[in-house]
Every structure is written in structure tokens, then in C-alpha cells.
Design an enzyme around this catalytic site. Structure first.
Site, short mmCIF file in Angstrom:
data_model
loop_
_atom_site.label_atom_id
_atom_site.label_comp_id
_atom_site.label_asym_id
_atom_site.label_seq_id
_atom_site.Cartn_x
_atom_site.Cartn_y
_atom_site.Cartn_z
N THR A 1 0.63 -1.13 -0.01
CA THR A 1 -0.04 -0.13 -0.07
C THR A 1 0.86 1.10 -0.06
OG1 THR A 1 -1.80 -1.18 1.38
CG2 THR A 1 -1.74 1.29 1.29
N THR B 1 1.22 -4.64 4.21
CA THR B 1 1.10 -4.73 5.61
C THR B 1 0.31 -6.12 5.73
OG1 THR B 1 -0.99 -3.51 5.57
CG2 THR B 1 0.86 -2.20 6.41
#
Length: 328
Positions: free
Chosen positions: A13, A86
Site C-alpha cells: 500500500t 502490511t
């Protein structure tokens, strides 16, 4: 004199942008230079390795990370930062910790918000990761995870929220440190690191699935998996590491056939036990059958540890000893 940091990237991300609606984030190769604006006080040598989602990270990516990180440190870098998605960041950090054999810190970071989002957290996380990578108190601590102003030990950190910017937490000791401009403010003194494995991960790990125990779950799926297709098995057990009594004959069959079975707890805090309960399907019953308890390791990390050990040719005694380092 400016400190040197090698910046490796696998994507995630932190390297994504959204469409005009504020959704549909996708990898964007143009994000890297924008991120570097947030970093000052250190010379950054950037080495993009891939730009993929964390669910697409494979062992060969991590072998490339280790090779690049070791070369950078051996050539004079004070530390290494790896950007990563993540979702599986805690697994990558745990796996890298098994192999990282330098005093310099290897710091893994990422972001919960894409680079184009209002309030994107990637730049601050990268800045803090660079600070951790050059911190004198971080030397010798191995692989660290840095997000939201805190540093975590690779073996303890987990992603505790799928949405919050404060997504990462550590059990049982909490975050290792708060990131400050010139060093880490340690919140506790970590224990000695566990033994390293030689070299790097193999390109492909042995097949070790994770099956979850629960209400009315007898692990009947094992009746349909030929034992020769299993190198090992991890059970996400209930409570302190328990399964249904009806699951025990299936697990005993695997154990008697030489297939290692590791039992973790599906609960976040507390880990497994070795002596609290002795009813059928309890930890005592499982241990008597030959299973290994994962201690404080959650199922995903227990799977990776078992896979790395099996790939390294570990025998049952060595497997038991390795998990013993995480006993709770």
C-alpha cells in the site's frame, strides 16, 4: 557525516495510489521518489526489488531481500529498510529474522493508506524506519517492524487491525520502542535472539497447511488429504491449544506416520500451555501423542518456523527445541 541506509522495496500500500473515487488502490511505480522527500539526514540508496501486494510475496522475494541487505551492509550501509505490504508484513519480518545475520538493523515498514490518500501514513513511517535503521540502540536487535511511531520485534508483532493506522501491536511485551529523532527510546530490554538459520529461504517451502479448531470441528478434512502431500501440519487450537476429542485419532495417525504437528493458539494473548488441562484433545493429550506446542507464536508464524526447519532438514528433536524458545 550522513548515515547510509539501503532502501529495498517489495511494494504494498505504501507504493499504491487510488482512483478518483478514493478506492481501487493499485501499485504505482511513480510513488518512490515522492516518499523519499520525507527522509532527511541520511543518504538513501534505493533498490526497488518488486512492486506487488503482500499476498503475492514469495520466498524468492525474501531471498533477494537478504542478498541485497547483506551486500549493502557489507559495503558500508548503517542499516537497511524494506517497504512491504502490511497484510503479510509480520510474516516477512518473522521469516527474515530467522536468517538475518548482521549487527546492522533490518527494518520493515509499510502503510495503511495509499500514497494518494489524504493523511497518507507512508512518508512518516518511512522516515521513522530510516531513523530506526540508523539508531545506535537498534544494533544487534535483528529485524524490527516500524509503523505509527513505534518499533516492534519481528517475533512479537502482529497486524491487529485491518483498517486502523495504528494497526500493529506486539504480544506479550508491547512495542519495543518509541521512535525519536536521534535514537530509539526503548520501552523494555529484549531477550536474546533465537538461533539463526544459515543462508536464505528456499524458493519453495514444504507443504504445511494451517487448520483451525473450533466448535464441532473434527478436522475431517484430514481424511481427504493423502499423508504424502503433507510435510507438516499446524493447528490453530482453541484456548491454550486444544482440539476436539474426535480430531485426536486423525492427528495421531499423522504423528505415527512421522508428520510433525504443531499446535498454536488462535487467541492473541497467552499462547499455548503444556500442563493446565489433561482431558481428551487438551494440550497434555496432544503432547502425549507427539505434537509440539507453539508457545507464544500465532499460527501463521508457527507455520513459517516449521517450514523453515523442515526445509533445513530438522529432525523432531530440533523442531521441538526450536519451538521451545517460544514457550509460554
Amino acid at each position: 557525516m550522513s548515515r547510509r541506509v539501503a532502501l529495498l522495496s517489495l511494494g504494498g500500500t505504501i507504493n499504491m495510489t487510488q482512483d478518483a473515487s478514493g478506492g481501487n488502490a493499485r501499485p504505482d511505480d511513480g510513488v518512490g521518489e515522492h516518499l523519499l522527500v520525507a527522509v532527511d539526514g541520511a543518504r538513501i540508496d534505493a533498490h526497488p526489488l518488486a512492486n506487488v501486494s503482500s499476498s503475492d510475496v514469495r520466498p524468492h522475494h525474501l531471498s533477494a531481500v537478504l542478498a541485497s541487505a547483506r551486500a549493502a551492509v557489507d559495503e558500508g550501509a548503517d542499516g537497511v529498510v524494506l517497504t512491504h505490504g502490511t497484510d503479510t508484513l509480520e510474516e516477512t519480518a518473522f521469516l527474515l529474522e530467522r536468517y538475518w545475520d548482521r549487527e546492522a538493523p533490518l527494518v520493515v515498514t509499510g502503510a495503511m493508506r495509499p500514497a494518494s490518500d489524504l493523511g497518507a501514513d507512508g512518508p512518516a513511517n518511512l522516515r521513522d524506519a530510516v531513523r530506526a535503521a540508523t539508531a545506535s540502540s537498534a544494533r544487534g536487535l535483528g529485524v524490527l517492524v516500524v509503523l505509527d511511531g513505534h518499533a516492534h520485534l519481528a517475533d512479537q508483532v502482529t497486524k491487529a487491525s485491518s483498517r486502523s493506522v495504528s494497526a500493529f501491536a506486539s504480544a506479550p511485551s508491547g512495542p519495543l520502542a518509541i521512535i525519536e529523532q536521534d535514537d530509539l527510546r526503548l520501552l523494555h530490554r529484549p531477550l536474546s535472539r533465537t538461533a539463526r538459520l544459515p543462508g536464505s529461504p528456499p524458493d519453495h517451502f514444504p507443504a504445511v497447511p494451517v487448520l483451525a479448531a473450533g466448535l464441532d470441528e473434527d478436522l475431517a478434512l484430514l481424511d481427504h488429504i493423502p499423508p504424502e502431500q503433507l510435510a507438516g501440519l499446524v493447528i490453530a487450537g482453541v484456548g491454550m491449544g486444544h482440539v476436539s476429542p474426535a480430531a485426536m485419532p486423525r492427528l495421531r495417525r499423522l504423528l505415527e506416520g512421522g508428520i510433525p504437528v504443531v499446535v498454536a493458539s488462535r487467541t492473541w494473548y497467552g499462547g499455548t500451555s503444556t500442563h493446565h488441562y489433561a482431558y481428551p484433545g487438551s494440550e497434555v493429550d496432544l503432547l502425549d501423542a507427539g505434537a509440539v506446542m507453539a508457545g507464544l507464536l500465532p499460527p501463521a508464524k508457527a507455520r513459517l518456523l516449521l517450514q523453515t526447519l523442515l526445509a533445513d532438514g530438522a529432525d523432531p528433536d530440533r523442531i521441538r527445541e526450536a519451538f521451545g524458545a517460544f514457550a509460554s
